[in-house]
Write a protein that holds these residues in place. Sequence first.
Motif, mmCIF file in Angstrom:
data_model
loop_
_atom_site.group_PDB
_atom_site.id
_atom_site.type_symbol
_atom_site.label_atom_id
_atom_site.label_comp_id
_atom_site.label_asym_id
_atom_site.label_seq_id
_atom_site.Cartn_x
_atom_site.Cartn_y
_atom_site.Cartn_z
ATOM 1 N N VAL A 177 36.781 -3.746 7.391
ATOM 2 C CA VAL A 177 37.119 -2.660 8.320
ATOM 3 C C VAL A 177 37.320 -1.337 7.591
ATOM 4 O O VAL A 177 36.771 -0.307 7.986
ATOM 5 C CB VAL A 177 38.390 -3.015 9.131
ATOM 6 C CG1 VAL A 177 38.774 -1.856 10.043
ATOM 7 C CG2 VAL A 177 38.161 -4.282 9.952
ATOM 8 N N LEU A 178 38.099 -1.349 6.515
ATOM 9 C CA LEU A 178 38.439 -0.099 5.842
ATOM 10 C C LEU A 178 37.407 0.336 4.801
ATOM 11 O O LEU A 178 37.129 1.524 4.662
ATOM 12 C CB LEU A 178 39.813 -0.233 5.176
ATOM 13 C CG LEU A 178 40.998 -0.504 6.112
ATOM 14 C CD1 LEU A 178 42.290 -0.533 5.320
ATOM 15 C CD2 LEU A 178 41.076 0.539 7.218
ATOM 16 N N GLU A 179 36.844 -0.614 4.075
ATOM 17 C CA GLU A 179 35.930 -0.261 2.986
ATOM 18 C C GLU A 179 34.456 -0.442 3.358
ATOM 19 O O GLU A 179 33.570 -0.121 2.568
ATOM 20 C CB GLU A 179 36.263 -1.086 1.735
ATOM 21 C CG GLU A 179 37.671 -0.828 1.207
ATOM 22 C CD GLU A 179 38.011 -1.663 -0.025
ATOM 23 O OE1 GLU A 179 37.064 -2.153 -0.686
ATOM 24 O OE2 GLU A 179 39.202 -1.829 -0.316
ATOM 25 N N SER A 180 34.216 -0.957 4.554
ATOM 26 C CA SER A 180 32.842 -1.137 5.062
ATOM 27 C C SER A 180 31.961 -1.952 4.122
ATOM 28 O O SER A 180 30.791 -1.608 3.878
ATOM 29 C CB SER A 180 32.191 0.225 5.315
ATOM 30 O OG SER A 180 32.916 0.952 6.284
ATOM 31 N N CYS A 181 32.506 -3.028 3.596
ATOM 32 C CA CYS A 181 31.704 -3.915 2.765
ATOM 33 C C CYS A 181 30.585 -4.535 3.607
ATOM 34 O O CYS A 181 30.737 -4.756 4.801
ATOM 35 C CB CYS A 181 32.572 -5.035 2.184
ATOM 36 S SG CYS A 181 33.662 -4.480 0.867
#
Length: 272
Positions: A177-181
Amino acid sequence: MKLSVITINYNNAEGLAKTMDSVFRQRFSDFEYIVIDGGSTDGSKDLIVNNQDKIAYWCSEKDSGIYNAMNKGIREASGEYLLFLNSGDFLHDFAVLEDIHPFLSGEDIVYGDLLFVHGDGKEDLFVYPDVLSFEYFLERSLGHPAAFIKRALFEGCLYTETLKIVSDWEFFVKKIVLESCSYRHVERVISIFNMQGISSVSLSLCEEEKKYILQGIFPPMILDSLQLAACLKKQPLFELFREMSKTHRFQKRVKPVLTFLLKLNNAFSMRK
Protein backbone atom coordinates in the motif's frame (compact mmCIF):
# COMPACT_ATOMS: atom_id res chain seq x y z
CA MET A 1 19.37 -19.85 -5.22
CA LYS A 2 15.87 -18.81 -6.28
CA LEU A 3 13.86 -19.99 -3.25
CA SER A 4 14.14 -20.53 0.50
CA VAL A 5 11.35 -22.30 2.40
CA ILE A 6 11.30 -21.40 6.10
CA THR A 7 9.49 -23.34 8.83
CA ILE A 8 9.24 -22.18 12.43
CA ASN A 9 8.11 -24.52 15.17
CA TYR A 10 7.60 -24.78 18.90
CA ASN A 11 6.39 -27.97 20.59
CA ASN A 12 4.38 -29.10 17.58
CA ALA A 13 6.18 -32.29 16.52
CA GLU A 14 3.10 -33.74 14.85
CA GLY A 15 2.49 -30.61 12.81
CA LEU A 16 6.18 -30.27 12.00
CA ALA A 17 6.27 -33.83 10.64
CA LYS A 18 3.41 -33.01 8.25
CA THR A 19 5.04 -29.79 7.13
CA MET A 20 8.45 -31.35 6.55
CA ASP A 21 6.96 -34.30 4.67
CA SER A 22 5.17 -31.95 2.26
CA VAL A 23 8.46 -30.12 1.62
CA PHE A 24 10.63 -33.22 1.21
CA ARG A 25 8.18 -34.81 -1.25
CA GLN A 26 8.27 -31.89 -3.69
CA ARG A 27 9.21 -32.90 -7.25
CA PHE A 28 11.11 -29.62 -7.58
CA SER A 29 14.30 -29.69 -5.52
CA ASP A 30 16.26 -26.53 -6.35
CA PHE A 31 15.50 -24.73 -3.09
CA GLU A 32 16.88 -24.56 0.43
CA TYR A 33 14.93 -25.56 3.52
CA ILE A 34 15.37 -23.77 6.85
CA VAL A 35 13.85 -24.86 10.17
CA ILE A 36 13.80 -22.59 13.22
CA ASP A 37 12.71 -24.35 16.41
CA GLY A 38 12.07 -22.47 19.65
CA GLY A 39 13.73 -25.01 21.94
CA SER A 40 10.93 -27.60 21.82
CA THR A 41 10.75 -30.40 24.41
CA ASP A 42 8.21 -32.64 22.63
CA GLY A 43 10.51 -34.50 20.26
CA SER A 44 10.56 -31.84 17.56
CA LYS A 45 14.34 -31.52 17.81
CA ASP A 46 14.82 -35.26 17.29
CA LEU A 47 12.64 -35.04 14.17
CA ILE A 48 14.81 -32.21 12.84
CA VAL A 49 18.06 -34.05 13.63
CA ASN A 50 16.82 -37.19 11.88
CA ASN A 51 16.18 -35.14 8.72
CA GLN A 52 19.07 -32.69 8.91
CA ASP A 53 20.61 -34.03 5.69
CA LYS A 54 17.64 -32.44 3.85
CA ILE A 55 17.80 -29.16 5.78
CA ALA A 56 20.16 -26.34 4.77
CA TYR A 57 20.08 -24.69 8.20
CA TRP A 58 18.34 -25.42 11.49
CA CYS A 59 18.50 -24.36 15.10
CA SER A 60 16.66 -25.26 18.28
CA GLU A 61 16.89 -22.49 20.82
CA LYS A 62 14.66 -20.22 22.84
CA ASP A 63 13.16 -17.27 21.02
CA SER A 64 10.88 -14.38 21.97
CA GLY A 65 7.97 -15.31 19.73
CA ILE A 66 6.80 -16.19 16.24
CA TYR A 67 8.18 -13.09 14.50
CA ASN A 68 11.54 -13.34 16.25
CA ALA A 69 11.77 -16.89 14.91
CA MET A 70 10.72 -15.79 11.39
CA ASN A 71 13.36 -13.05 11.44
CA LYS A 72 15.98 -15.65 12.36
CA GLY A 73 14.97 -17.60 9.28
CA ILE A 74 15.19 -14.51 7.08
CA ARG A 75 18.72 -13.77 8.26
CA GLU A 76 19.87 -17.30 7.39
CA ALA A 77 18.13 -17.49 4.02
CA SER A 78 19.98 -17.06 0.73
CA GLY A 79 17.10 -17.49 -1.72
CA GLU A 80 15.84 -14.65 -3.87
CA TYR A 81 12.29 -15.44 -2.71
CA LEU A 82 11.12 -16.64 0.71
CA LEU A 83 8.12 -18.81 1.58
CA PHE A 84 7.08 -19.11 5.24
CA LEU A 85 5.52 -22.51 5.87
CA ASN A 86 5.12 -22.86 9.61
CA SER A 87 4.64 -26.15 11.43
CA GLY A 88 1.13 -27.52 10.99
CA ASP A 89 0.75 -25.91 7.56
CA PHE A 90 1.81 -27.85 4.49
CA LEU A 91 2.15 -27.57 0.74
CA HIS A 92 -1.03 -28.56 -1.12
CA ASP A 93 0.58 -31.23 -3.31
CA PHE A 94 3.93 -32.45 -4.56
CA ALA A 95 4.00 -30.19 -7.64
CA VAL A 96 3.50 -26.82 -5.92
CA LEU A 97 7.10 -25.56 -6.07
CA GLU A 98 7.57 -26.96 -9.56
CA ASP A 99 4.49 -25.09 -10.79
CA ILE A 100 5.24 -21.81 -9.04
CA HIS A 101 8.94 -21.60 -9.88
CA PRO A 102 8.45 -20.15 -13.42
CA PHE A 103 6.40 -17.29 -11.92
CA LEU A 104 9.21 -16.18 -9.59
CA SER A 105 10.57 -13.92 -12.27
CA GLY A 106 10.59 -10.32 -11.17
CA GLU A 107 7.65 -9.18 -9.06
CA ASP A 108 8.40 -8.36 -5.44
CA ILE A 109 5.62 -10.60 -4.14
CA VAL A 110 4.08 -13.58 -5.93
CA TYR A 111 1.09 -15.19 -4.23
CA GLY A 112 -1.28 -18.04 -4.84
CA ASP A 113 -4.37 -19.27 -3.02
CA LEU A 114 -4.86 -20.94 0.35
CA LEU A 115 -7.00 -23.82 1.59
CA PHE A 116 -8.16 -23.27 5.17
CA VAL A 117 -8.88 -26.39 7.23
CA HIS A 118 -10.92 -25.93 10.41
CA GLY A 119 -10.84 -28.02 13.58
CA ASP A 120 -13.99 -29.90 12.53
CA GLY A 121 -12.44 -30.86 9.21
CA LYS A 122 -14.37 -28.31 7.15
CA GLU A 123 -12.38 -26.84 4.27
CA ASP A 124 -12.62 -23.35 2.78
CA LEU A 125 -10.69 -22.37 -0.34
CA PHE A 126 -9.77 -18.70 -0.38
CA VAL A 127 -8.90 -17.29 -3.78
CA TYR A 128 -6.99 -14.04 -3.32
CA PRO A 129 -7.80 -11.06 -5.56
CA ASP A 130 -5.61 -9.98 -8.46
CA VAL A 131 -5.66 -6.37 -7.19
CA LEU A 132 -4.67 -5.60 -3.58
CA SER A 133 -6.01 -2.27 -2.30
CA PHE A 134 -6.01 -0.47 1.03
CA GLU A 135 -9.69 -1.40 1.34
CA TYR A 136 -8.76 -5.06 0.96
CA PHE A 137 -6.15 -4.89 3.73
CA LEU A 138 -8.60 -3.23 6.11
CA GLU A 139 -10.42 -6.55 6.28
CA ARG A 140 -7.94 -9.19 5.16
CA SER A 141 -4.29 -9.97 4.52
CA LEU A 142 -2.20 -12.25 2.37
CA GLY A 143 -1.61 -15.67 3.85
CA HIS A 144 2.13 -16.04 4.30
CA PRO A 145 2.00 -19.81 3.46
CA ALA A 146 0.83 -18.77 -0.02
CA ALA A 147 3.14 -15.77 -0.57
CA PHE A 148 6.62 -15.82 -2.09
CA ILE A 149 8.37 -12.64 -0.96
CA LYS A 150 11.61 -11.23 -2.31
CA ARG A 151 14.23 -11.41 0.42
CA ALA A 152 15.42 -7.93 -0.55
CA LEU A 153 12.17 -6.46 0.81
CA PHE A 154 13.27 -7.43 4.33
CA GLU A 155 16.51 -5.45 4.16
CA GLY A 156 16.14 -2.89 6.94
CA CYS A 157 12.51 -3.96 7.40
CA LEU A 158 12.20 -7.21 9.34
CA TYR A 159 8.98 -8.27 11.05
CA THR A 160 8.05 -6.21 14.12
CA GLU A 161 8.77 -8.57 17.01
CA THR A 162 6.68 -6.70 19.59
CA LEU A 163 3.51 -7.65 17.72
CA LYS A 164 1.98 -11.04 18.51
CA ILE A 165 -0.28 -11.75 15.52
CA VAL A 166 -0.30 -9.24 12.67
CA SER A 167 3.31 -8.29 11.94
CA ASP A 168 3.08 -10.01 8.55
CA TRP A 169 -0.09 -7.96 7.82
CA GLU A 170 1.81 -4.80 8.79
CA PHE A 171 4.62 -5.81 6.42
CA PHE A 172 2.22 -6.27 3.49
CA VAL A 173 0.46 -2.95 4.17
CA LYS A 174 3.77 -1.07 4.23
CA LYS A 175 5.21 -2.77 1.17
CA ILE A 176 2.13 -2.98 -1.07
CA VAL A 177 0.00 0.00 0.00
CA LEU A 178 2.63 2.55 1.02
CA GLU A 179 5.66 1.57 -1.07
CA SER A 180 3.77 0.24 -4.12
CA CYS A 181 5.83 -2.92 -4.39
CA SER A 182 5.03 -5.03 -7.44
CA TYR A 183 2.97 -8.18 -7.00
CA ARG A 184 1.34 -10.95 -8.99
CA HIS A 185 -1.46 -13.39 -8.26
CA VAL A 186 -1.12 -16.95 -9.56
CA GLU A 187 -4.32 -18.98 -9.69
CA ARG A 188 -2.94 -22.00 -7.90
CA VAL A 189 -3.51 -23.44 -4.41
CA ILE A 190 -0.16 -23.22 -2.64
CA SER A 191 -0.70 -24.43 0.91
CA ILE A 192 -3.13 -25.85 3.42
CA PHE A 193 -3.49 -23.65 6.49
CA ASN A 194 -4.44 -25.28 9.78
CA MET A 195 -7.04 -23.17 11.61
CA GLN A 196 -6.87 -25.17 14.86
CA GLY A 197 -5.88 -22.96 17.76
CA ILE A 198 -7.41 -19.79 16.27
CA SER A 199 -9.63 -18.44 19.06
CA SER A 200 -11.88 -15.44 19.60
CA VAL A 201 -9.17 -14.07 21.89
CA SER A 202 -6.68 -14.24 18.99
CA LEU A 203 -9.14 -12.50 16.67
CA SER A 204 -9.73 -9.75 19.24
CA LEU A 205 -5.98 -9.18 19.67
CA CYS A 206 -5.63 -9.16 15.87
CA GLU A 207 -8.07 -6.25 15.57
CA GLU A 208 -6.36 -4.37 18.42
CA GLU A 209 -2.95 -4.71 16.79
CA LYS A 210 -4.27 -3.66 13.38
CA LYS A 211 -5.81 -0.52 14.89
CA TYR A 212 -2.53 0.28 16.66
CA ILE A 213 -0.55 -0.13 13.42
CA LEU A 214 -2.91 2.01 11.32
CA GLN A 215 -2.88 4.79 13.91
CA GLY A 216 0.91 4.76 13.80
CA ILE A 217 1.04 4.96 9.99
CA PHE A 218 -1.71 7.48 9.18
CA PRO A 219 -2.71 10.81 10.80
CA PRO A 220 -6.22 10.53 12.37
CA MET A 221 -7.99 12.68 9.74
CA ILE A 222 -6.51 10.74 6.80
CA LEU A 223 -7.21 7.37 8.44
CA ASP A 224 -10.84 8.35 9.08
CA SER A 225 -11.23 9.43 5.46
CA LEU A 226 -9.70 6.21 4.14
CA GLN A 227 -11.91 4.05 6.35
CA LEU A 228 -15.02 6.03 5.36
CA ALA A 229 -14.17 5.67 1.67
CA ALA A 230 -13.67 1.94 2.13
CA CYS A 231 -17.05 1.69 3.87
CA LEU A 232 -18.84 3.62 1.10
CA LYS A 233 -17.37 1.35 -1.58
CA LYS A 234 -19.10 -1.63 0.03
CA GLN A 235 -22.57 -0.07 -0.26
CA PRO A 236 -24.91 -1.90 -2.70
CA LEU A 237 -25.43 1.06 -5.05
CA PHE A 238 -21.86 2.35 -5.07
CA GLU A 239 -20.85 0.86 -8.43
CA LEU A 240 -24.05 2.11 -10.07
CA PHE A 241 -23.56 5.59 -8.59
CA ARG A 242 -19.93 5.68 -9.75
CA GLU A 243 -20.85 4.76 -13.32
CA MET A 244 -23.72 7.25 -13.40
CA SER A 245 -21.50 10.02 -12.05
CA LYS A 246 -19.33 9.76 -15.16
CA THR A 247 -22.18 10.86 -17.45
CA HIS A 248 -22.79 14.51 -18.42
CA ARG A 249 -26.52 14.07 -17.81
CA PHE A 250 -25.95 13.00 -14.22
CA GLN A 251 -23.47 15.83 -13.59
CA LYS A 252 -25.94 18.39 -15.02
CA ARG A 253 -28.76 17.15 -12.77
CA VAL A 254 -26.75 16.76 -9.60
CA LYS A 255 -25.17 20.24 -9.78
CA PRO A 256 -28.31 22.16 -8.66
CA VAL A 257 -28.87 19.64 -5.86
CA LEU A 258 -25.34 20.17 -4.55
CA THR A 259 -25.75 23.96 -4.89
CA PHE A 260 -28.96 23.80 -2.85
CA LEU A 261 -27.32 21.67 -0.14
CA LEU A 262 -24.39 24.09 0.10
CA LYS A 263 -26.76 27.08 0.46
CA LEU A 264 -28.71 25.18 3.11
CA ASN A 265 -25.53 24.39 4.99
CA ASN A 266 -24.41 28.05 4.83
CA ALA A 267 -27.81 29.22 6.10
CA PHE A 268 -27.62 26.96 9.17
CA SER A 269 -24.00 28.02 9.76
CA MET A 270 -25.00 31.71 9.81
CA ARG A 271 -27.77 31.03 12.36
CA LYS A 272 -25.20 29.54 14.72
